[in-house]
Design an enzyme around this catalytic site. Structure first.
Site, mmCIF file in Angstrom:
data_model
loop_
_atom_site.group_PDB
_atom_site.id
_atom_site.type_symbol
_atom_site.label_atom_id
_atom_site.label_comp_id
_atom_site.label_asym_id
_atom_site.label_seq_id
_atom_site.Cartn_x
_atom_site.Cartn_y
_atom_site.Cartn_z
ATOM 1 N N ALA A 242 2.633 -10.785 -111.093
ATOM 2 C CA ALA A 242 1.768 -9.813 -111.770
ATOM 3 C C ALA A 242 1.063 -10.467 -112.942
ATOM 4 C CB ALA A 242 2.586 -8.603 -112.199
ATOM 5 N N ARG A 243 1.682 -10.444 -114.108
ATOM 6 C CA ARG A 243 1.149 -11.085 -115.303
ATOM 7 C C ARG A 243 2.316 -11.662 -116.098
ATOM 8 N NH1 ARG A 243 -2.964 -11.219 -113.107
ATOM 9 N NH2 ARG A 243 -5.022 -10.427 -113.713
ATOM 10 N N GLU A 272 -0.637 -19.199 -119.937
ATOM 11 C CA GLU A 272 -0.956 -20.255 -118.978
ATOM 12 C C GLU A 272 -2.342 -20.854 -119.256
ATOM 13 O OE1 GLU A 272 -2.511 -17.755 -115.150
ATOM 14 O OE2 GLU A 272 -0.360 -17.570 -115.542
ATOM 15 N N HIS A 290 -0.285 -20.058 -110.529
ATOM 16 C CA HIS A 290 -1.135 -18.869 -110.363
ATOM 17 C C HIS A 290 -1.970 -18.968 -109.079
ATOM 18 C CE1 HIS A 290 -3.103 -15.449 -112.885
ATOM 19 N NE2 HIS A 290 -3.098 -15.152 -111.597
#
Length: 323
Positions: A242-243, A272, A290
């Protein structure tokens, strides 16, 4: 600089088909070096060139202060992502600027990555690959790198939207029992036998594998902290596509070091690409940079969504994906 054509400022390089389509619609101020640019620089380019469109990505923080400096010519901020927490949508709306995202096109790709993380973390894939790459594998033996069989385990999904449901569908094929927490309970047809938990803490208590699929909001930032990690069953596995901000890195790293949490599979990180360095030192982490939507097909579809929103704006229509 002036142009008779609409002008678009792009913060990063885009897939080739998207760039070609964009160039057919607009004069493009690109970022050929493809390194992150300060948001103030993007705003300056918009002012300098009288831009109509600003195309951004999740790494571009378009705050209210930045939006206040955008020119009156700007009609659209199109983010190449489904998440839009990096843009102050209300501030843009107050300036008469439409904001769009790319919903619905990266569900399957992200769900695939979530399952990859589940399997990789459960089966100690990073450790195994490291042995191969460092030529330290001494051969098969009965006690070598024994991991966790996910069949029959309880998968807790925090956020049962499109991606959460797609992960559930895949996990069922591996014999996992599906539990979930969502703001609202799904219909029986959507649940397909999944067990609803009205309270997030209730979900955590039964999650042998916890997969995070909620948006990053002020309420969810730092959600998975030491107190909530302590609710998970001993030896649980944590998955995040997700995050990064949803996880308290210091607390998760401590739980991984102690063995209280058996493993983590992470595709997203706070700050990140400058992730917490201790993640790299842990053998029980399966880490990806990611990659959730990183297939040619998905990124092209995301680009098509951006182009559709630009075409709508140029035709003075509200894009279907306007926020």
């Amino acid at each position: 600089m002036t142009s008779s054509r609409p002008l678009a400022v792009c913060s990063r390089r885009l897939p080739a088909p998207t760039e070609q389509a964009l160039e057919s619609l607009c004069t493009v101020i690109a970022n050929p070096g493809d390194l992150p640019l300060p948001a103030a620089t993007l705003a300056e380019r918009c002012r300098q060139h009288g831009a109509t469109v600003l195309v951004v990505t999740p790494t571009d923080r378009i705050s209210a202060d930045i939006i206040a400096t955008l020119p009156d010519s700007l009609k659209l901020i199109a983010t190449f992502s489904v998440g839009y927490e990096h843009i102050d949508v209300e501030a843009a709306r107050a300036r008469g600027i439409t904001v769009t995202n790319t919903p619905g096109v990266l569900t399957d790709a992200t769900a695939d990555i979530a399952l990859l993380l589940i399997l990789g973390a459960a089966r100690r894939a990073s450790e195994g690959e490291r042995e191969i790459r460092t030529d330290s594998w001494t051969g098969w033996r009965p006690t070598h790198l024994m991991g966790t069989h996910i069949g029959g385990r309880r998968l807790g999904i925090l956020g049962m939207g499109r991606i959460g449901q797609a992960v559930a569908q895949r996990a069922r094929a591996f014999g996992m029992e599906i539990h979930y927490h969502n703001r609202t309970q799904l219909s029986a047809e959507q649940e397909q036998g999944a067990i609803f938990h009205a309270d997030a803490d209730s979900l955590l208590r039964v999650s042998d594998v916890l997969s995070l699929h909620c948006p990053a909001t002020p309420e969810t930032t730092g959600f998975l902290n030491a107190q909530r990690l302590a609710l998970l069953p001993d030896g649980a596995i944590v998955i995040n596509t997700a995050r990064g901000a949803i996880v308290n890195d210091t607390d998760l790293i401590a739980a991984l070091r102690s063995g209280r949490i058996a493993a983590a599979g992470l595709d997203v990180f706070a700050g990140e690409p400058d992730i917490h360095p201790d993640y790299r030192e842990l053998c029980n982490t399966f880490l990806l940079p990611h990659l959730g939507s990183a297939t040619l097909q998905t990124r092209t579809a995301m680009g098509n969504s951006v182009i559709d929103s630009i075409q709508s704006i140029l035709l003075n229509r509200l894009p279907s994906n306007a926020l």
